[in-house]
Design a protein around this motif. Structure first.
Motif, PDB file in Angstrom:
ATOM      1  N   ASP B  73      46.301 110.893  78.787  1.00 53.14           N
ATOM      2  CA  ASP B  73      47.466 110.127  79.216  1.00 53.14           C
ATOM      3  C   ASP B  73      48.093 109.525  77.966  1.00 53.14           C
ATOM      4  O   ASP B  73      47.571 109.715  76.869  1.00 53.14           O
ATOM      5  CB  ASP B  73      47.069 109.049  80.231  1.00 53.14           C
ATOM      6  CG  ASP B  73      48.195 108.821  81.239  1.00 53.14           C
ATOM      7  OD1 ASP B  73      49.373 108.829  80.826  1.00 53.14           O
ATOM      8  OD2 ASP B  73      47.899 108.637  82.422  1.00 53.14           O
ATOM      9  N   CYS B  75      49.428 106.282  75.658  1.00 49.76           N
ATOM     10  CA  CYS B  75      49.356 104.842  75.466  1.00 49.76           C
ATOM     11  C   CYS B  75      50.730 104.267  75.810  1.00 49.76           C
ATOM     12  O   CYS B  75      51.750 104.947  75.673  1.00 49.76           O
ATOM     13  CB  CYS B  75      49.027 104.499  74.016  1.00 49.76           C
ATOM     14  SG  CYS B  75      47.433 105.098  73.488  1.00 49.76           S
ATOM     15  N   ARG B  82      45.691 109.167  74.938  1.00 50.72           N
ATOM     16  CA  ARG B  82      44.442 108.473  75.183  1.00 50.72           C
ATOM     17  C   ARG B  82      43.672 109.226  76.263  1.00 50.72           C
ATOM     18  O   ARG B  82      44.212 110.097  76.927  1.00 50.72           O
ATOM     19  CB  ARG B  82      44.689 107.021  75.604  1.00 50.72           C
ATOM     20  CG  ARG B  82      45.609 106.865  76.799  1.00 50.72           C
ATOM     21  CD  ARG B  82      45.907 105.407  77.072  1.00 50.72           C
ATOM     22  NE  ARG B  82      44.729 104.756  77.595  1.00 50.72           N
ATOM     23  CZ  ARG B  82      44.412 104.709  78.890  1.00 50.72           C
ATOM     24  NH1 ARG B  82      45.204 105.266  79.772  1.00 50.72           N
ATOM     25  NH2 ARG B  82      43.325 104.111  79.295  1.00 50.72           N
ATOM     26  N   PRO B  84      41.715 108.633  79.580  1.00 48.73           N
ATOM     27  CA  PRO B  84      41.323 107.693  80.636  1.00 48.73           C
ATOM     28  C   PRO B  84      39.865 107.926  81.054  1.00 48.73           C
ATOM     29  O   PRO B  84      39.408 109.075  81.048  1.00 48.73           O
ATOM     30  CB  PRO B  84      42.254 108.037  81.796  1.00 48.73           C
ATOM     31  CG  PRO B  84      43.356 108.841  81.211  1.00 48.73           C
ATOM     32  CD  PRO B  84      42.796 109.517  80.015  1.00 48.73           C
ATOM     33  N   ASN B  87      36.786 103.381  83.904  1.00 48.90           N
ATOM     34  CA  ASN B  87      37.356 102.038  83.943  1.00 48.90           C
ATOM     35  C   ASN B  87      38.870 102.044  84.101  1.00 48.90           C
ATOM     36  O   ASN B  87      39.474 101.012  84.337  1.00 48.90           O
ATOM     37  CB  ASN B  87      36.940 101.252  82.707  1.00 48.90           C
ATOM     38  CG  ASN B  87      35.461 100.954  82.725  1.00 48.90           C
ATOM     39  OD1 ASN B  87      34.887 100.742  83.799  1.00 48.90           O
ATOM     40  ND2 ASN B  87      34.824 100.974  81.565  1.00 48.90           N
ATOM     41  N   ASP B  88      39.494 103.220  83.942  1.00 46.99           N
ATOM     42  CA  ASP B  88      40.929 103.311  84.181  1.00 46.99           C
ATOM     43  C   ASP B  88      41.246 103.615  85.645  1.00 46.99           C
ATOM     44  O   ASP B  88      42.403 103.555  86.056  1.00 46.99           O
ATOM     45  CB  ASP B  88      41.543 104.415  83.313  1.00 46.99           C
ATOM     46  CG  ASP B  88      41.521 104.046  81.845  1.00 46.99           C
ATOM     47  OD1 ASP B  88      42.287 103.153  81.467  1.00 46.99           O
ATOM     48  OD2 ASP B  88      40.719 104.619  81.079  1.00 46.99           O
ATOM     49  N   LYS B  90      41.937 102.934  89.168  1.00 44.49           N
ATOM     50  CA  LYS B  90      42.436 101.676  89.707  1.00 44.49           C
ATOM     51  C   LYS B  90      41.948 101.374  91.127  1.00 44.49           C
ATOM     52  O   LYS B  90      42.179 100.292  91.633  1.00 44.49           O
ATOM     53  CB  LYS B  90      43.972 101.673  89.695  1.00 44.49           C
ATOM     54  CG  LYS B  90      44.595 101.918  88.328  1.00 44.49           C
ATOM     55  CD  LYS B  90      44.364 100.725  87.408  1.00 44.49           C
ATOM     56  CE  LYS B  90      45.272 100.747  86.199  1.00 44.49           C
ATOM     57  NZ  LYS B  90      44.974 101.845  85.273  1.00 44.49           N
ATOM     58  N   TYR B 351      51.354 102.862  90.683  1.00 44.49           N
ATOM     59  CA  TYR B 351      51.358 103.412  89.328  1.00 44.49           C
ATOM     60  C   TYR B 351      52.281 104.617  89.186  1.00 44.49           C
ATOM     61  O   TYR B 351      52.192 105.371  88.222  1.00 44.49           O
ATOM     62  CB  TYR B 351      49.924 103.754  88.890  1.00 44.49           C
ATOM     63  CG  TYR B 351      49.059 102.529  88.932  1.00 44.49           C
ATOM     64  CD1 TYR B 351      49.145 101.565  87.926  1.00 44.49           C
ATOM     65  CD2 TYR B 351      48.229 102.284  90.022  1.00 44.49           C
ATOM     66  CE1 TYR B 351      48.406 100.396  87.999  1.00 44.49           C
ATOM     67  CE2 TYR B 351      47.484 101.113  90.099  1.00 44.49           C
ATOM     68  CZ  TYR B 351      47.578 100.172  89.088  1.00 44.49           C
ATOM     69  OH  TYR B 351      46.852  99.007  89.158  1.00 44.49           O
TER      70      TYR B 351
END
Lengths: 266, 423
Positions: B73, B75, B82, B84, B87-88, B90, B351
């Motif tokens: 994905d 930044c 980055r 994910p 912890n990304d 949701k 999102y």
């Protein structure tokens, strides 16, 4: 008192306190700007005669200039230089192009583990600074590591009002960080003030210079025309590039990328 | 007493392959299972990659709700990539939402493992064993059985024999782990995912299709082993238990790769500063759109990107131009793109904004890749199989008449099915 003097006084206090407390200590010298500044402070703290060994973890991937610098000043300053290599890992061909993810662990962490075990060191001086990296901001001046080398940063002794917890349990060793409060700019201003010799790689050549030095294979120079200490100080006052931007991206991302590539997902 | 639910995931396995191998007697236990099950084709996520699909399977949400749009994905306000991780995500996976005790093994995109009521071993891309296991007391046990987080797919690029050897070890260790954990705690949900299937199909789909192929038997061997596990589970489960098998997407033969960023560059949608290397971080402000893998298109808008030049009121025009470019794309007389999805059509949730503007699905055989480095529109690498979106599978055994599953379920329907079973 001037900022640099305050920092110097505090660092020397910590250096002496750690030695008084642990005796069996060593300093880790990467030959970079920070640990060379630390070495300078240690020489000052003990009036030029350092009562413990200076250790270099040799990954065998360092720059030629770094090795030359090490040998020249080890001799000139009369250092008790200990060079540690993880011979077994080197034999197993662990390296940055092969088994990259294990490389730092094997060649640095495990070499250090071995050295600590063998020499029964209770404390190790390191030249890390809080402003280098997010995780280093959480460090203490006296930072315990357990027998597995784990750093439990959520459960560290507080260091309020300059009270340092300089005692260690039997099974742990302590990392001592006399430069924790220094900034990159402070280091350079101190190098200038004290006229500390520093590896030539930091000065610009053909529009590039190294701002942070590790292994040759995993760091890149940054764009810069700063070829003197004064120009470096000027550059640092205005730059928006981070100090470690030339270091290889963090290992987890590099590993993930490699995994994704090998399956055609990237 | 609550019913126990056992979930077996076979990463990437298409509906047709399950049917085929069960009919040919390669997977006799699956045949047995099918005789008392509902067996459906299942729709994967869009894009049809494991991280997005499994994230939907375990949360019941679409990407605009769970936030995982791909393996990579961007930044915020940047062209920097980055990766994910768990912890990304949701939304909470089902095992964190309930008080039900669960064992969860090797679900992709659940690294790093975190505390839950039960045992969790995270799946692809897991990096360090220590961070892949909850509770951590299990780490030495896994190390003692030589547990592998994943097959070393790098090996396939050097030697298929070495790759198959590694795959066998990884699969073997996964099976040992299941055997060890089955009786370890008093679970109500036991979820075990095999990702070896996906790895195998990427490199050796041709060996499946061609019965004379050097590795045909090796291909079948992996499925036979998994079938044995299914047989073992069938012999252990109680009458009141429910068993579900599923995949996250399907697979098919890969004819050729199609490089979307090359197409965008050729048609002046994408540009980078002359002299600079091809890299997203070097694209310049004349760029109108660019792609991330596998075929997620982002419009280079000024509100979102540092060198964005497309104004809000021009965005729709760019999207329409892109749609006509993709619609018209043919290779050897065949249309390449099967469908072009605007994010608003397929996603909904908080999102949505950070999702890609268009997502493409390819026609049979065309493997869509972003790729900035390609030298032409098409290419062919080492891979012989590719993911498909429309033919994953779902097998639901022993559910009785109580559970209503849609005729053609999607990965997002999965959690409501287990909730129905477990109540």
């Amino acid at each position: 008192m001037e900022q640099l003097e305050k920092l110097e006084n505090q660092s020397i206090f910590i250096i002496r306190e750690a030695y008084r407390q642990f005796r069996s200590v060593a300093m880790l010298w990467s030959i970079g700007k920070d640990s060379t500044a630390l070495l300078w402070l240690i020489r000052k703290a003990f009036y030029g005669r350092i009562p413990f060994p200076i250790m270099h973890l040799d990954t065998t991937y360092k720059f030629k200039e770094i090795y030359e610098f090490r040998d020249k000043y080890a001799k000139e300053w009369g250092l008790d230089l200990l060079v540690y290599k993880n011979e077994k890992a080197i034999e197993d061909e662990v390296g940055p192009s092969k088994r990259k993810f294990e490389c730092c662990t094997e060649l640095k962490t495990n070499a250090l583990k071995e050295a600590i075990l063998k020499n029964k060191f209770k404390a190790i001086y390191l030249g890390i600074r809080r402003d280098e990296h997010g995780i280093r901001a959480k460090e203490r001046f006296f930072s315990p590591r357990d027998e597995d080398f784990e750093w439990n940063y959520k459960e560290q002794p507080p260091e309020l009002w300059d009270q340092f917890k300089s005692k260690a349990k039997n099974e742990e060793h302590i990392r001592v960080h006399p430069l924790l409060g220094w900034r990159e700019l402070d280091i350079w201003e101190y190098i200038k003030k004290e006229n500390i010799p520093i590896a030539g790689l930091y000065f610009a050549k053909d529009g590039k210079r190294y701002r942070s030095i590790g292994c040759q294979t995993c760091c890149e120079p940054v764009d810069s025309s700063a070829d003197t200490i004064d120009k470096i100080i000027e550059e640092l006052k205005t730059t928006t590039v981070s100090e470690r931007s030339g270091r290889a991206q963090d290992k987890e991302s590099a590993y993930t990328m490699q995994k994704l590539r090998s399956l055609g997902y990237m | 007493m609550k019913k126990r639910v056992i979930i077996i995931g076979l990463d990437g396995v298409p509906y047709e392959l399950i049917r085929d191998l069960s009919e040919k007697g390669i997977m006799p236990n699956v045949t047995k299972l099918l005789s008392r099950s509902s067996f459906r084709k299942m729709r994967s996520s869009i894009p049809e990659v494991s991280c997005v699909a499994w994230s939907s399977i375990i949360t019941g949400k679409n990407p605009a709700e769970h936030g995982i749009f791909g393996f990579t994905d961007l930044c915020a306000n940047s062209y920097k990539l980055r990766f994910p991780d768990f912890n990304d995500l949701k939304s909470r996976p089902f095992w964190e939402n309930s008080l039900v005790k669960s064992v969860v093994i090797n679900v992709p995109s659940t690294y790093p493992a975190r505390p839950m009521n039960g045992i969790h071993i995270s799946g692809f891309v897991s990096i360090e064993i220590k961070k892949s296991v909850y509770p951590s007391t299990l780490v030495p046990v896994l190390e003692s059985i030589d547990y592998r987080l994943d097959v070393d797919s790098d090996k396939a690029h050097k030697s298929m024999d070495l790759f198959l050897e590694d795959l066998e070890k990884a699969l073997g260790a996964r099976i040992k782990t299941y055997e060890y954990l089955w009786d370890k705690i008093d679970w109500e949900i036991f979820m075990l995912v095999f990702t070896e299937t996906d790895r195998l199909m990427h490199f050796l789909w041709n060996a499946y299709l061609d019965t004379e192929h050097k590795y045909h038997q090796d291909f079948l061997k992996c499925f036979k082993k998994i079938d044995n596990v299914i047989g073992d589970i069938l012999s252990k489960i109680k009458e009141s238990d429910s068993l579900i098998m599923l995949s996250d997407h399907g697979f098919e033969k890969l004819e050729c790769d199609v490089y979307i960023n090359w197409l965008l560059k050729e048609n002046t949608f994408l540009d980078w500063t002359v002299g600079e290397e091809a890299g997203l971080e070097n694209i310049n402000s004349s760029t109108k759109a660019f792609a991330l893998d596998p075929a997620r298109i982002y419009v280079n808008t000024n509100v979102r990107f540092p060198r964005g030049s497309i104004k809000d009121w021009d965005k729709d025009k760019v999207l329409r131009d892109l749609e006509s470019l993709f619609t018209g794309l043919t290779i050897n007389g065949r249309k390449v793109i099967k469908s072009i999805c605007r994010k608003e059509q397929i996603y909904s949730g908080p999102y949505l904004e950070v999702g890609p503007d268009l997502i493409l699905l390819g026609n049979t055989g065309f493997n869509l890749r972003a790729s900035l480095q390609s030298q032409g529109i098409t290419g062919k690498g080492i891979f012989t199989g590719k993911h498909t979106q429309d033919n994953g599978f779902l097998i639901l055994a022993d559910a009785g008449g109580e559970i209503n599953i849609p005729e053609y379920p999607s990965v997002c329907d999965f959690t409501s099915i287990i909730n129905g079973l477990n109540n």
